[in-house]
Write an enzyme that holds these catalytic residues in place. Sequence first.
Site, PDB file in Angstrom:
ATOM      1  N   HIS A  10      11.721   1.787  -2.916  1.00 41.41           N
ATOM      2  CA  HIS A  10      11.683   2.977  -2.046  1.00 41.41           C
ATOM      3  C   HIS A  10      12.152   4.197  -2.845  1.00 41.41           C
ATOM      4  CE1 HIS A  10      11.557   5.027   1.808  1.00 41.41           C
ATOM      5  NE2 HIS A  10      12.648   5.662   1.412  1.00 41.41           N
ATOM      6  N   LEU A  48       2.077   0.381   1.652  1.00 42.19           N
ATOM      7  CA  LEU A  48       2.408   1.251   2.785  1.00 42.19           C
ATOM      8  C   LEU A  48       2.374   0.559   4.143  1.00 42.19           C
ATOM      9  CD1 LEU A  48       0.678   4.574   1.656  1.00 42.19           C
ATOM     10  CD2 LEU A  48       3.098   3.952   1.563  1.00 42.19           C
ATOM     11  N   SER A 105       1.047   2.823 -10.265  1.00 38.53           N
ATOM     12  CA  SER A 105       1.790   3.064 -11.510  1.00 38.53           C
ATOM     13  C   SER A 105       2.941   2.059 -11.666  1.00 38.53           C
ATOM     14  CB  SER A 105       2.315   4.502 -11.567  1.00 38.53           C
ATOM     15  OG  SER A 105       3.266   4.730 -10.556  1.00 38.53           O
ATOM     16  N   ASN A 106       3.519   1.615 -10.556  1.00 33.60           N
ATOM     17  CA  ASN A 106       4.579   0.601 -10.660  1.00 33.60           C
ATOM     18  C   ASN A 106       4.006  -0.759 -11.041  1.00 33.60           C
ATOM     19  OD1 ASN A 106       7.331   1.747  -9.902  1.00 33.60           O
ATOM     20  ND2 ASN A 106       5.981   2.649  -8.365  1.00 33.60           N
TER      21      ASN A 106
HETATM   22  C1  GRF Z   1       6.221   4.896  -5.187  1.00 32.17           C
HETATM   23  O1  GRF Z   1       6.807   6.131  -5.303  1.00 32.17           O
HETATM   24  C2  GRF Z   1       7.040   3.998  -4.285  1.00 32.17           C
HETATM   25  O2  GRF Z   1       8.377   4.294  -4.229  1.00 32.17           O
HETATM   26  C3  GRF Z   1       6.470   4.262  -2.938  1.00 32.17           C
HETATM   27  O3  GRF Z   1       5.099   4.506  -3.167  1.00 32.17           O
HETATM   28  C4  GRF Z   1       4.907   5.027  -4.463  1.00 32.17           C
HETATM   29  C5  GRF Z   1       3.812   4.240  -5.095  1.00 32.17           C
HETATM   30  O4  GRF Z   1       3.509   4.558  -6.374  1.00 32.17           O
HETATM   31  N1  GRF Z   1       6.822   3.225  -2.014  1.00 32.17           N
HETATM   32  P1  GRF Z   1       2.508   3.682  -7.238  1.00 32.17           P
HETATM   33  O5  GRF Z   1       1.341   3.248  -6.370  1.00 32.17           O
HETATM   34  O6  GRF Z   1       3.249   2.499  -7.783  1.00 32.17           O
HETATM   35  O7  GRF Z   1       2.042   4.607  -8.339  1.00 32.17           O
END
Ligand code: GRF
Length: 200
Positions: free
Chosen positions: A106, A87, A14-15
């Site tokens: 984070h 991760l 999603s980011n």
């Molecule tokens: C996010 O909450 C970020 O802070 C963490 O992992 C999550 C990943 O979300 N490190 P996405 O894959 O971007 O939806």
Amino acid sequence: MSANIAVFISGSGSNLKALFDAIERGEIDGNIHAVIADRACQGMQYAVSRRIPFFRIDRKLPPDVFAKDVLHVIPKDTDLIILAGFLSILPPAVIQAFPKRIINLHPSLLPKYGGTGMYGLRVHRAVLAAGDECSGCTVHYVDDGVDTGEIIAQAEVPVHSGDDAHHLQKRVQRQEHELLCQTVAALCRQPPFNRNKDFA
Ligand code: GRF
């Protein structure tokens, strides 16, 4: 010339999508030229649908082989590397190859609730268990430690009574999208990420 950005993902992406959207709206003077994942994950779709070069690396490889693979797939003209829900821990050889050019997102107000094993719902459960009234998210440079690099930006998110870890995660993630895009937009306006300017 706009900054060349490589994004590392492991999850829903999603980011990554928020970054693509902000670039498409003209809010970030950057160009995502590679997406790299350490496992099969939902976020891959955003690279594939936009025909952005996508690379899959294997997080289970021995660290030295993993480091070589990572260095091999990052395009040489990359200005900024974004760990957006990635991760795996990047090996020191990778961090040393891109000093102060790798940032991580984070889901807490670091230095609280960071470090090995603190990711995803574990972070939000720890915030709730501590009874904090406020959580948030952090964008920081990546150094050799885990979640220890210099903090670039943070945003607070309230904890509501009755929240469970999933509620809090959703609220923090909405804020993450905004904080990450604003921070990347600001970085891309300045050297060394903006290729029009002299290096600082
Ligand atoms: C996010 O909450 C970020 O802070 C963490 O992992 C999550 C990943 O979300 N490190 P996405 O894959 O971007 O939806």
